[in-house]
Design a protein around this motif. Sequence first.
Motif, mmCIF file in Angstrom:
data_model
loop_
_atom_site.group_PDB
_atom_site.id
_atom_site.type_symbol
_atom_site.label_atom_id
_atom_site.label_comp_id
_atom_site.label_asym_id
_atom_site.label_seq_id
_atom_site.Cartn_x
_atom_site.Cartn_y
_atom_site.Cartn_z
ATOM 1 N N ASP A 299 -27.547 24.893 85.115
ATOM 2 C CA ASP A 299 -26.701 23.827 84.573
ATOM 3 C C ASP A 299 -26.722 23.755 83.047
ATOM 4 N N LYS A 300 -27.214 24.807 82.396
ATOM 5 C CA LYS A 300 -27.204 24.862 80.940
ATOM 6 C C LYS A 300 -26.117 25.827 80.501
ATOM 7 N N PHE A 301 -25.340 25.426 79.510
ATOM 8 C CA PHE A 301 -24.195 26.203 79.048
ATOM 9 C C PHE A 301 -24.599 27.027 77.827
ATOM 10 N N TYR A 302 -24.402 28.352 77.898
ATOM 11 C CA TYR A 302 -24.766 29.259 76.816
ATOM 12 C C TYR A 302 -23.507 29.903 76.221
ATOM 13 N N PHE A 303 -23.592 30.210 74.929
ATOM 14 C CA PHE A 303 -22.438 30.791 74.243
ATOM 15 C C PHE A 303 -22.910 31.797 73.201
ATOM 16 N N ARG A 304 -22.252 32.944 73.154
ATOM 17 C CA ARG A 304 -22.476 33.908 72.083
ATOM 18 C C ARG A 304 -21.135 34.345 71.517
ATOM 19 N N GLN A 305 -21.024 34.292 70.209
ATOM 20 C CA GLN A 305 -19.857 34.771 69.500
ATOM 21 C C GLN A 305 -20.044 36.248 69.188
ATOM 22 N N ALA A 306 -18.978 37.024 69.315
ATOM 23 C CA ALA A 306 -19.055 38.454 69.007
ATOM 24 C C ALA A 306 -19.600 38.659 67.598
ATOM 25 N N PHE A 307 -20.519 39.626 67.463
ATOM 26 C CA PHE A 307 -21.144 40.024 66.197
ATOM 27 C C PHE A 307 -22.095 38.962 65.635
ATOM 28 N N ASN A 308 -22.401 37.942 66.420
ATOM 29 C CA ASN A 308 -23.366 36.925 65.983
ATOM 30 C C ASN A 308 -24.732 37.286 66.543
ATOM 31 N N ASP A 309 -25.792 37.091 65.756
ATOM 32 C CA ASP A 309 -27.122 37.459 66.216
ATOM 33 C C ASP A 309 -27.803 36.348 67.018
ATOM 34 N N THR A 310 -27.076 35.246 67.273
ATOM 35 C CA THR A 310 -27.683 34.099 67.950
ATOM 36 C C THR A 310 -26.951 33.761 69.242
ATOM 37 N N ILE A 311 -27.731 33.525 70.297
ATOM 38 C CA ILE A 311 -27.198 32.968 71.546
ATOM 39 C C ILE A 311 -27.534 31.488 71.522
ATOM 40 N N PHE A 312 -26.501 30.645 71.581
ATOM 41 C CA PHE A 312 -26.673 29.204 71.513
ATOM 42 C C PHE A 312 -26.589 28.586 72.914
ATOM 43 N N SER A 313 -27.182 27.418 73.054
ATOM 44 C CA SER A 313 -26.869 26.552 74.176
ATOM 45 C C SER A 313 -26.117 25.354 73.632
ATOM 46 N N LEU A 314 -25.162 24.889 74.400
ATOM 47 C CA LEU A 314 -24.413 23.697 74.031
ATOM 48 C C LEU A 314 -25.068 22.534 74.765
ATOM 49 N N SER A 315 -26.046 21.902 74.100
ATOM 50 C CA SER A 315 -26.861 20.885 74.764
ATOM 51 C C SER A 315 -26.144 19.551 74.868
ATOM 52 N N SER A 316 -25.136 19.325 74.035
ATOM 53 C CA SER A 316 -24.297 18.133 74.106
ATOM 54 C C SER A 316 -22.948 18.516 73.515
ATOM 55 N N PRO A 317 -21.927 17.677 73.641
ATOM 56 C CA PRO A 317 -20.598 18.059 73.145
ATOM 57 C C PRO A 317 -20.537 18.367 71.659
ATOM 58 N N ASN A 318 -21.562 17.966 70.876
ATOM 59 C CA ASN A 318 -21.495 18.222 69.434
ATOM 60 C C ASN A 318 -22.742 18.929 68.887
ATOM 61 N N ARG A 319 -23.556 19.520 69.778
ATOM 62 C CA ARG A 319 -24.773 20.165 69.282
ATOM 63 C C ARG A 319 -24.937 21.558 69.863
ATOM 64 N N LEU A 320 -25.003 22.548 68.948
ATOM 65 C CA LEU A 320 -25.345 23.916 69.313
ATOM 66 C C LEU A 320 -26.801 24.156 68.947
ATOM 67 N N GLN A 321 -27.562 24.593 69.935
ATOM 68 C CA GLN A 321 -28.990 24.837 69.705
ATOM 69 C C GLN A 321 -29.293 26.317 69.873
#
Length: 476
Positions: A299-321
């Motif tokens: 139930d955790k949403f993860y996001f990676r942008q192409a060519f970015n060295d970081t995999i983020f989780s979207l822990s709330s609608p306005n926070r990338l961790q």
Amino acid sequence: MKHKKIRTTTAILCIGTILCACGGKQATRQADETVEAAPKAPVIIETNHLNPGVQYTEERGISPASPPVILDFTAKLPTQPFALKDHFSKVTCVTLKSPLSPEQGTFLYDASIIVSYDRGMSSASGVNTKIQLLENRILTNDLFGSFCFDSNGQITDTLLIAHIEGLKYDPATQKLEFHANNRKSPIGNISLEPGNQYSYAGRDTVNNYNIMGWKSLEDGRLVEEIRFMDDKHSTLLASLDDSTLVNVSRNFRSPDMLTTFNKNSYDTLCIFGNYNLPTVKLSGPYAFPESNWTYKNKDKFYFRQAFNDTIFSLSSPNRLQPEYILQFGENKLTIDNGLYGDKSQKYAIQSWVDTDHFILITYSRNYDCPNTRKEKSVFYSYALYDKDTKQLSLIQDNHSYPEEFLLPTELPDGIPAILGELTWQDNKLFTSYTKRKLEALQKMDNFSKLPAEQQERVRQLAGTLGEDEMIVMILE
């Protein structure tokens, strides 16, 4: 974001009580039997382009209680054996039968597709039927259609049967050719959703808007539909939770990376800026070796942008961790270098399979394309991050292509798995097999290195599985 809510009305047919010679008692019973609740009308939302004036300012920051994991690929990594039997104890094999006739199509493995346009053409190879798991359901999705099966392999729902006029299809080679204008399927990207629903994406080419909709698996009823006005078709909608949608930009030149908005109030919640814009001027053809991707795990949403060295989780609608940081040093592939320039010593992330206990990472040195394969100048590596021991290691480093990297599944009913085709969803690791794939496994260079029992298992299944059947192997 400006929104227009289209209100829908539901007509309720009320059958009045008619007093006649039959008597009042019968009339009362008739009224009780005919009063039914009307089905809930679907919610249809139209939105235009995202504008300033959002509810929250974006936040990106490291949580002191949960700092990101640093995956350092610049260090000399140890080579460790990897065996599926060390991480899983149970194998379930479910056989599905295609509901289509041979003329309509069947499950795909390593198919080649040629699409012609009024000006030009495009092609793809190595195309397989996509499999998804959720809540004891199995979803199959490909150019021929989308179908839902139960955990016993019985078909429960036909979500889509594609119609492609003038399709040229050779079942023996699984080669497909068609003109783009002849593909009439109105929807795609079908996914199972919690609550006995499925979501889909579509495009209204007349009115120029993208669609994300939710329908009931039980009766096919439209529950909700979002119409996102976008002339350039550069968005991808995904669900963060029951009340929040994520709009991921597909346009790498857009100043916005992703946006969240509320499904219930239809307000824009947050816009996350794109801080990885190219600085080179686009001129002529360019490459794009990586892509954006999102996934959910527990139930955790993860996001990676192409060519970015970081995999983020979207822990709330306005926070990338930040959750994971990939360190490639001077071998890091930047967006400028990805578009143009020599990539022979740069590493590109090709796949990321995040499970409960480990992460399987596939990356290549150089851009993987027909030319680099022909020149034998693209090399693959496979890494494993063990979440229990916190150790990053190489599984092997002999540069096998992902579609040829065989892993034995030495468990009862286990079938050798292709590493590049393993998927994690609904707390299960799974892959699939058609007769064509089982026959292809026996021709691979690494097949003879498998345990004898695993080789015999493949031969036995290849001899008994039907041309219109598929086995889904689920590991728990």
